[in-house]
Design an enzyme around this catalytic site. Structure first.
Site, PDB file in Angstrom:
ATOM      1  N   PRO A   1     -32.461 -79.344 -18.239  1.00 57.32           N
ATOM      2  CA  PRO A   1     -31.794 -79.311 -19.579  1.00 57.32           C
ATOM      3  C   PRO A   1     -32.867 -78.917 -20.371  1.00 57.32           C
TER       4      PRO A   1
ATOM      5  N   GLU B   1     -29.215 -65.469 -16.063  1.00 51.20           N
ATOM      6  CA  GLU B   1     -30.035 -64.697 -14.944  1.00 51.20           C
ATOM      7  C   GLU B   1     -31.461 -63.780 -16.259  1.00 51.20           C
ATOM      8  N   GLY B   2     -31.610 -64.145 -16.794  1.00 47.44           N
ATOM      9  CA  GLY B   2     -31.741 -64.157 -17.361  1.00 47.44           C
ATOM     10  C   GLY B   2     -31.535 -63.324 -18.675  1.00 47.44           C
TER      11      GLY B   2
ATOM     12  N   PHE C   1     -28.811 -72.611  -6.492  1.00 44.30           N
ATOM     13  CA  PHE C   1     -30.246 -72.598  -6.686  1.00 44.30           C
ATOM     14  C   PHE C   1     -30.242 -73.518  -8.110  1.00 44.30           C
ATOM     15  N   GLY C   2     -31.607 -73.928  -7.834  1.00 48.54           N
ATOM     16  CA  GLY C   2     -31.706 -75.350  -8.747  1.00 48.54           C
ATOM     17  C   GLY C   2     -33.278 -74.914  -9.269  1.00 48.54           C
ATOM     18  N   LEU C   3     -32.993 -73.531 -10.309  1.00 46.56           N
ATOM     19  CA  LEU C   3     -34.188 -73.505 -11.822  1.00 46.56           C
ATOM     20  C   LEU C   3     -34.316 -73.895 -12.993  1.00 46.56           C
ATOM     21  N   THR C   4     -32.763 -73.886 -13.712  1.00 44.58           N
ATOM     22  CA  THR C   4     -32.650 -74.275 -15.129  1.00 44.58           C
ATOM     23  C   THR C   4     -32.851 -76.094 -14.988  1.00 44.58           C
TER      24      THR C   4
ATOM     25  N   GLY D   1      -1.713 -56.996 -28.587  1.00 42.52           N
ATOM     26  CA  GLY D   1      -1.304 -58.516 -28.468  1.00 42.52           C
ATOM     27  C   GLY D   1      -1.678 -58.925 -26.783  1.00 42.52           C
TER      28      GLY D   1
HETATM   29  P1  TGC Z   1     -45.343 -65.168 -16.781  1.00 45.27           P
HETATM   30  O1  TGC Z   1     -46.013 -65.658 -16.761  1.00 45.27           O
HETATM   31  O2  TGC Z   1     -44.951 -63.746 -17.190  1.00 45.27           O
HETATM   32  O3  TGC Z   1     -44.765 -64.448 -14.785  1.00 45.27           O
HETATM   33  C1  TGC Z   1     -45.283 -65.566 -14.451  1.00 45.27           C
HETATM   34  C2  TGC Z   1     -45.388 -65.023 -12.757  1.00 45.27           C
HETATM   35  O4  TGC Z   1     -44.179 -65.147 -12.185  1.00 45.27           O
HETATM   36  C3  TGC Z   1     -44.859 -63.453 -11.672  1.00 45.27           C
HETATM   37  N1  TGC Z   1     -42.919 -62.408 -12.625  1.00 45.27           N
HETATM   38  C4  TGC Z   1     -42.216 -61.880 -11.632  1.00 45.27           C
HETATM   39  N2  TGC Z   1     -41.882 -62.064 -10.182  1.00 45.27           N
HETATM   40  C5  TGC Z   1     -41.483 -61.627  -9.224  1.00 45.27           C
HETATM   41  N3  TGC Z   1     -40.306 -61.078 -10.066  1.00 45.27           N
HETATM   42  C6  TGC Z   1     -40.001 -60.878 -12.092  1.00 45.27           C
HETATM   43  N4  TGC Z   1     -39.488 -60.800 -12.469  1.00 45.27           N
HETATM   44  C7  TGC Z   1     -40.847 -62.053 -12.617  1.00 45.27           C
HETATM   45  N5  TGC Z   1     -41.894 -62.393 -13.330  1.00 45.27           N
HETATM   46  C8  TGC Z   1     -43.085 -62.462 -13.711  1.00 45.27           C
HETATM   47  C9  TGC Z   1     -45.494 -62.824 -12.351  1.00 45.27           C
HETATM   48  O5  TGC Z   1     -46.111 -62.191 -11.913  1.00 45.27           O
HETATM   49  C10 TGC Z   1     -47.109 -64.279 -13.057  1.00 45.27           C
HETATM   50  O6  TGC Z   1     -47.460 -64.024 -11.415  1.00 45.27           O
HETATM   51  P2  TGC Z   1     -48.695 -64.615 -10.822  1.00 45.27           P
HETATM   52  O7  TGC Z   1     -49.223 -64.592  -9.801  1.00 45.27           O
HETATM   53  O8  TGC Z   1     -49.628 -64.581 -11.879  1.00 45.27           O
HETATM   54  O9  TGC Z   1     -48.048 -66.763 -11.287  1.00 45.27           O
HETATM   55  O10 TGC Z   1     -44.082 -66.099 -17.242  1.00 45.27           O
HETATM   56  P3  TGC Z   1     -43.307 -66.415 -17.951  1.00 45.27           P
HETATM   57  O11 TGC Z   1     -43.429 -67.955 -17.864  1.00 45.27           O
HETATM   58  O12 TGC Z   1     -44.289 -65.949 -19.219  1.00 45.27           O
HETATM   59  O13 TGC Z   1     -42.318 -66.407 -17.576  1.00 45.27           O
HETATM   60  C11 TGC Z   1     -41.924 -64.662 -17.948  1.00 45.27           C
HETATM   61  C12 TGC Z   1     -40.179 -64.504 -18.540  1.00 45.27           C
HETATM   62  C13 TGC Z   1     -39.805 -65.510 -19.344  1.00 45.27           C
HETATM   63  C14 TGC Z   1     -39.652 -63.162 -18.214  1.00 45.27           C
HETATM   64  C15 TGC Z   1     -39.152 -64.996 -17.117  1.00 45.27           C
HETATM   65  O14 TGC Z   1     -39.636 -66.829 -17.189  1.00 45.27           O
HETATM   66  C16 TGC Z   1     -37.871 -65.671 -17.142  1.00 45.27           C
HETATM   67  O15 TGC Z   1     -37.235 -64.191 -16.305  1.00 45.27           O
HETATM   68  N6  TGC Z   1     -36.946 -66.446 -17.976  1.00 45.27           N
HETATM   69  C17 TGC Z   1     -35.547 -66.547 -17.893  1.00 45.27           C
HETATM   70  C18 TGC Z   1     -35.103 -67.307 -16.683  1.00 45.27           C
HETATM   71  C19 TGC Z   1     -33.998 -66.802 -16.066  1.00 45.27           C
HETATM   72  O16 TGC Z   1     -33.168 -65.557 -15.977  1.00 45.27           O
HETATM   73  N7  TGC Z   1     -33.297 -67.743 -15.946  1.00 45.27           N
HETATM   74  C20 TGC Z   1     -31.956 -67.609 -14.671  1.00 45.27           C
HETATM   75  C21 TGC Z   1     -31.743 -68.684 -13.859  1.00 45.27           C
HETATM   76  S1  TGC Z   1     -31.004 -68.761 -12.369  1.00 45.27           S
HETATM   77  C22 TGC Z   1     -29.274 -67.883 -13.089  1.00 45.27           C
HETATM   78  O17 TGC Z   1     -29.264 -67.896 -14.244  1.00 45.27           O
HETATM   79  C23 TGC Z   1     -28.454 -68.124 -11.856  1.00 45.27           C
HETATM   80  S2  TGC Z   1     -26.754 -67.275 -12.009  1.00 45.27           S
HETATM   81  C24 TGC Z   1     -26.108 -66.898 -11.220  1.00 45.27           C
HETATM   82  C25 TGC Z   1     -24.743 -66.671 -11.033  1.00 45.27           C
HETATM   83  O18 TGC Z   1     -24.142 -67.841 -11.052  1.00 45.27           O
HETATM   84  O19 TGC Z   1     -24.369 -65.126 -10.454  1.00 45.27           O
HETATM   85  P1  FAD Z   2     -31.925 -71.381 -23.883  1.00 44.35           P
HETATM   86  O1  FAD Z   2     -33.576 -70.395 -22.963  1.00 44.35           O
HETATM   87  O2  FAD Z   2     -32.278 -72.492 -24.621  1.00 44.35           O
HETATM   88  O3  FAD Z   2     -31.860 -69.840 -24.767  1.00 44.35           O
HETATM   89  C1  FAD Z   2     -31.391 -69.950 -26.589  1.00 44.35           C
HETATM   90  C2  FAD Z   2     -31.852 -68.425 -27.194  1.00 44.35           C
HETATM   91  O4  FAD Z   2     -32.337 -68.643 -27.592  1.00 44.35           O
HETATM   92  C3  FAD Z   2     -30.767 -67.010 -26.790  1.00 44.35           C
HETATM   93  O5  FAD Z   2     -30.108 -66.542 -27.633  1.00 44.35           O
HETATM   94  C4  FAD Z   2     -32.714 -67.237 -25.587  1.00 44.35           C
HETATM   95  O6  FAD Z   2     -32.266 -65.627 -26.342  1.00 44.35           O
HETATM   96  C5  FAD Z   2     -33.123 -67.197 -27.060  1.00 44.35           C
HETATM   97  N1  FAD Z   2     -34.311 -67.648 -26.849  1.00 44.35           N
HETATM   98  C6  FAD Z   2     -35.198 -68.034 -25.846  1.00 44.35           C
HETATM   99  N2  FAD Z   2     -36.546 -67.982 -25.609  1.00 44.35           N
HETATM  100  C7  FAD Z   2     -36.931 -67.005 -26.596  1.00 44.35           C
HETATM  101  C8  FAD Z   2     -37.726 -66.409 -27.060  1.00 44.35           C
HETATM  102  N3  FAD Z   2     -39.765 -66.507 -25.901  1.00 44.35           N
HETATM  103  N4  FAD Z   2     -37.906 -65.265 -28.227  1.00 44.35           N
HETATM  104  C9  FAD Z   2     -36.894 -64.851 -28.759  1.00 44.35           C
HETATM  105  N5  FAD Z   2     -35.464 -65.604 -28.190  1.00 44.35           N
HETATM  106  C10 FAD Z   2     -35.651 -67.044 -27.359  1.00 44.35           C
HETATM  107  N6  FAD Z   2     -29.683 -71.419 -14.002  1.00 44.35           N
HETATM  108  C11 FAD Z   2     -29.700 -71.432 -12.565  1.00 44.35           C
HETATM  109  O7  FAD Z   2     -30.833 -72.128 -12.366  1.00 44.35           O
HETATM  110  N7  FAD Z   2     -28.914 -71.637 -11.268  1.00 44.35           N
HETATM  111  C12 FAD Z   2     -28.108 -70.861 -11.793  1.00 44.35           C
HETATM  112  O8  FAD Z   2     -26.493 -71.067 -10.912  1.00 44.35           O
HETATM  113  C13 FAD Z   2     -27.147 -71.191 -13.184  1.00 44.35           C
HETATM  114  N8  FAD Z   2     -25.883 -70.418 -13.427  1.00 44.35           N
HETATM  115  C14 FAD Z   2     -25.827 -70.999 -14.777  1.00 44.35           C
HETATM  116  C15 FAD Z   2     -24.283 -70.164 -14.487  1.00 44.35           C
HETATM  117  C16 FAD Z   2     -23.758 -70.127 -16.181  1.00 44.35           C
HETATM  118  C17 FAD Z   2     -22.037 -70.360 -16.292  1.00 44.35           C
HETATM  119  C18 FAD Z   2     -24.490 -70.311 -17.030  1.00 44.35           C
HETATM  120  C19 FAD Z   2     -23.432 -70.020 -18.070  1.00 44.35           C
HETATM  121  C20 FAD Z   2     -25.417 -70.500 -16.975  1.00 44.35           C
HETATM  122  C21 FAD Z   2     -26.501 -70.894 -15.404  1.00 44.35           C
HETATM  123  N9  FAD Z   2     -27.394 -70.665 -15.130  1.00 44.35           N
HETATM  124  C22 FAD Z   2     -28.399 -71.384 -13.791  1.00 44.35           C
HETATM  125  C23 FAD Z   2     -28.662 -71.077 -16.214  1.00 44.35           C
HETATM  126  C24 FAD Z   2     -28.715 -69.901 -16.989  1.00 44.35           C
HETATM  127  O9  FAD Z   2     -29.791 -69.360 -16.099  1.00 44.35           O
HETATM  128  C25 FAD Z   2     -29.942 -69.541 -18.455  1.00 44.35           C
HETATM  129  O10 FAD Z   2     -28.217 -70.528 -19.088  1.00 44.35           O
HETATM  130  C26 FAD Z   2     -29.983 -69.186 -19.114  1.00 44.35           C
HETATM  131  O11 FAD Z   2     -30.960 -69.004 -18.706  1.00 44.35           O
HETATM  132  C27 FAD Z   2     -30.960 -69.346 -20.655  1.00 44.35           C
HETATM  133  O12 FAD Z   2     -31.567 -70.882 -20.496  1.00 44.35           O
HETATM  134  P2  FAD Z   2     -30.072 -71.638 -21.780  1.00 44.35           P
HETATM  135  O13 FAD Z   2     -28.904 -71.474 -22.001  1.00 44.35           O
HETATM  136  O14 FAD Z   2     -31.866 -72.776 -21.413  1.00 44.35           O
HETATM  137  O15 FAD Z   2     -30.931 -70.864 -23.447  1.00 44.35           O
END
Ligand code: TGC
Ligand code: FAD
Length: 390
Positions: free
Chosen positions: A139, A369-370, A134-137, A346
């Site tokens: 650099p 995942e956030g 899943f590609g969301l993130t 230890g």
């Molecule tokens: P915002 O304006 O709040 O929302 C944009 C649109 O999205 C809707 N929405 C959601 N919909 C479904 N589920 C949710 N949890 C939702 N949160 C928001 C929202 O209603 C809106 O819809 P529309 O129709 O009005 O356009 O967006 P924002 O740009 O202000 O960002 C909000 C924020 C910071 C919470 C969001 O960007 C966020 O959650 N950031 C964290 C990014 C993150 O979690 N990345 C994860 C990458 S994948 C990963 O890490 C996989 S690891 C997998 C593994 O190995 O287990």
């Molecule tokens: P940044 O967003 O740069 O954050 C750095 C610091 O700033 C954090 O402490 C954060 O909490 C803080 N910060 C950021 N914004 C704010 C704010 N508004 N207010 C206060 N503090 C803030 N992504 C995918 O898409 N797919 C994957 O499969 C996936 N797998 C992963 C596997 C691993 C092992 C790791 C480590 C990461 C993976 N990720 C994946 C990416 C992951 O989702 C991101 O690392 C994560 O969302 C945080 O992004 P970042 O690392 O760029 O940190």
């Protein structure tokens, strides 16, 4: 020999259905037989144990809640959670593979894909014949995926995709990638990109100290021609990938309980056996404080998460409720793992016990995942109505 037994201080088992208990027990047995014996070596050598993929498919860990018509197990959300709990009890990297495949690859194809896409990909993903990522993130865009720069243009017969993704679990060996990129109007859409498409590469991320039994990599798109039928047609906008994250974050909430239980079980057993000053260290108040607080936090997390599962089954769980559970359960798991390590003295830093490995894994789980901060701000926004992200 993995002797794990789960704590159940409030008899929460009586709230589960017979099916939940069968699913949990069979996953636990599978982990004991297939993960526990190999996981230490996999982590130490930083190698994802690919041989377990077909087994994960066989036990229904890929897409447990996807209907049987598409190869899933047709289970409910609590069964899905219990599978994630048991897999993460084994290792966060193993749960990662299953939650990416289930919630971040099968879920978007099932929810946003065409019937042809569902029939083409879901059964093979469910069995483990193919693996997805899943590609969301990117650099420059982690917590703020809305800013992503990956983009595609309509070339008539195909889409031309450019950009890159970073930190992608399973990327180095995945057969397909669900890629989120902006179209010419700047709207985020999902594309199914297949290994072998010209211009698509997946370099591995080396030298991780965390989640070492999970492969992480980049996705690089250099003028990749993606067939038009590979666009997910039924949802666009940032809400599409965030909807997938809701499902994966929910699974991690259960997974956090699994790690916490493993650390508690290990620390309790060790403290009753380890003698210092002529008595088991479990008899000292300072160690009892740690153990008592561990079981209290595990019990609270179990109740929180079971209720979340009930809401999810009723399609009433909000994104903010899921954020609270992900954040809380990973936080308590970290605290419990660190206290468990101290109880082991230890020995706690060795691979004889799972605790140090869990501690290192959790450093990824608290970020992906956030992040911990992002989930707190989601709760803050939900209760105040005021956005503190920007
Ligand atoms: P915002 O304006 O709040 O929302 C944009 C649109 O999205 C809707 N929405 C959601 N919909 C479904 N589920 C949710 N949890 C939702 N949160 C928001 C929202 O209603 C809106 O819809 P529309 O129709 O009005 O356009 O967006 P924002 O740009 O202000 O960002 C909000 C924020 C910071 C919470 C969001 O960007 C966020 O959650 N950031 C964290 C990014 C993150 O979690 N990345 C994860 C990458 S994948 C990963 O890490 C996989 S690891 C997998 C593994 O190995 O287990
Ligand atoms: P940044 O967003 O740069 O954050 C750095 C610091 O700033 C954090 O402490 C954060 O909490 C803080 N910060 C950021 N914004 C704010 C704010 N508004 N207010 C206060 N503090 C803030 N992504 C995918 O898409 N797919 C994957 O499969 C996936 N797998 C992963 C596997 C691993 C092992 C790791 C480590 C990461 C993976 N990720 C994946 C990416 C992951 O989702 C991101 O690392 C994560 O969302 C945080 O992004 P970042 O690392 O760029 O940190």
């Amino acid at each position: 020999m993995d002797l794990f037994e789960s704590p159940d201080y409030y008899n929460i088992e009586s709230l589960f259905s017979e099916e939940h208990i069968i699913v949990r027990n069979s996953t636990r047995d599978w982990v004991k037989r297939n993960v526990s014996p190999i996981i230490e070596n996999a982590c130490q050598s930083s190698k994802f144990p690919k041989q377990i993929i077909s087994g994960l498919g066989e036990i229904g860990a890929f897409g447990p809640y996807i209907p049987e018509k598409y190869g899933g197990a047709g289970l409910d959300q609590i069964s899905y959670g219990l599978i994630m709990q048991e897999l993460e009890r084994g290792d966060s990297g193993i749960r990662s593979t299953a939650s990416v495949q289930s919630s971040l690859v099968m879920f978007p194809i099932f929810e946003y894909g065409s019937e042809e896409q569902k029939l083409k990909y879901l059964p093979r993903l469910a069995s483990g014949e193919i693996v997805g990522c899943f590609g969301l993130t990117e650099p420059e865009f982690g917590s703020n995926p809305a800013g992503m720069q990956s983009n595609f243009t309509d070339k008539g017969d195909y889409y031309l995709l450019n950009g890159s993704k970073m930190w992608i679990s399973n990327a180095p060996f995945a057969d397909i990638a669900i890629v989120w990129a902006k179209n010419e109007q700047g709207r985020i859409e999902g594309l199914i990109v297949e290994r072998g498409m010209e211009g698509f590469s997946t370099p591995k991320t080396e030298n991780k100290w965390s989640l070492r039994a999970s492969d992480t990599g980049e996705l690089v798109f250099d003028n990749v021609k993606v067939p038009k039928e590979n666009l997910l047609p039924n949802k666009s906008g940032l809400g599409a990938p965030l909807g997938c994250l809701d499902s994966a974050r929910y699974g991690i909430a259960w997974g956090g309980i699994g790690v916490a239980m493993d650390c508690y079980f290990t620390a309790l057993k060790y403290s009753k056996e380890r003698v210092q000053f002529d008595k088991p260290i479990a008899g000292f108040q300072l160690q009892q404080k740690k153990l008592a607080e561990m079981i209290t936090e595990i019990t609270k997390a179990q109740l929180l998460t079971l209720r979340l599962g009930q809401l999810k089954n009723e399609k009433r769980a909000t994104s903010a409720q899921i954020s609270m559970a992900k954040r809380n359960n990973v936080e308590i798991a970290i605290k419990i793992a660190r206290d468990a390590r101290q109880i082991l003295g230890g020995m706690g830093i060795t691979g004889e016990y799972p605790v140090m490995r869990h501690i290192m894994n959790l450093e990824s789980v608290v970020t992906y995942e956030g992040t911990h901060d992002v989930h707190l701000l989601i709760t803050g926004l939900d209760i105040t109505g005021l956005n503190a992200f920007k």
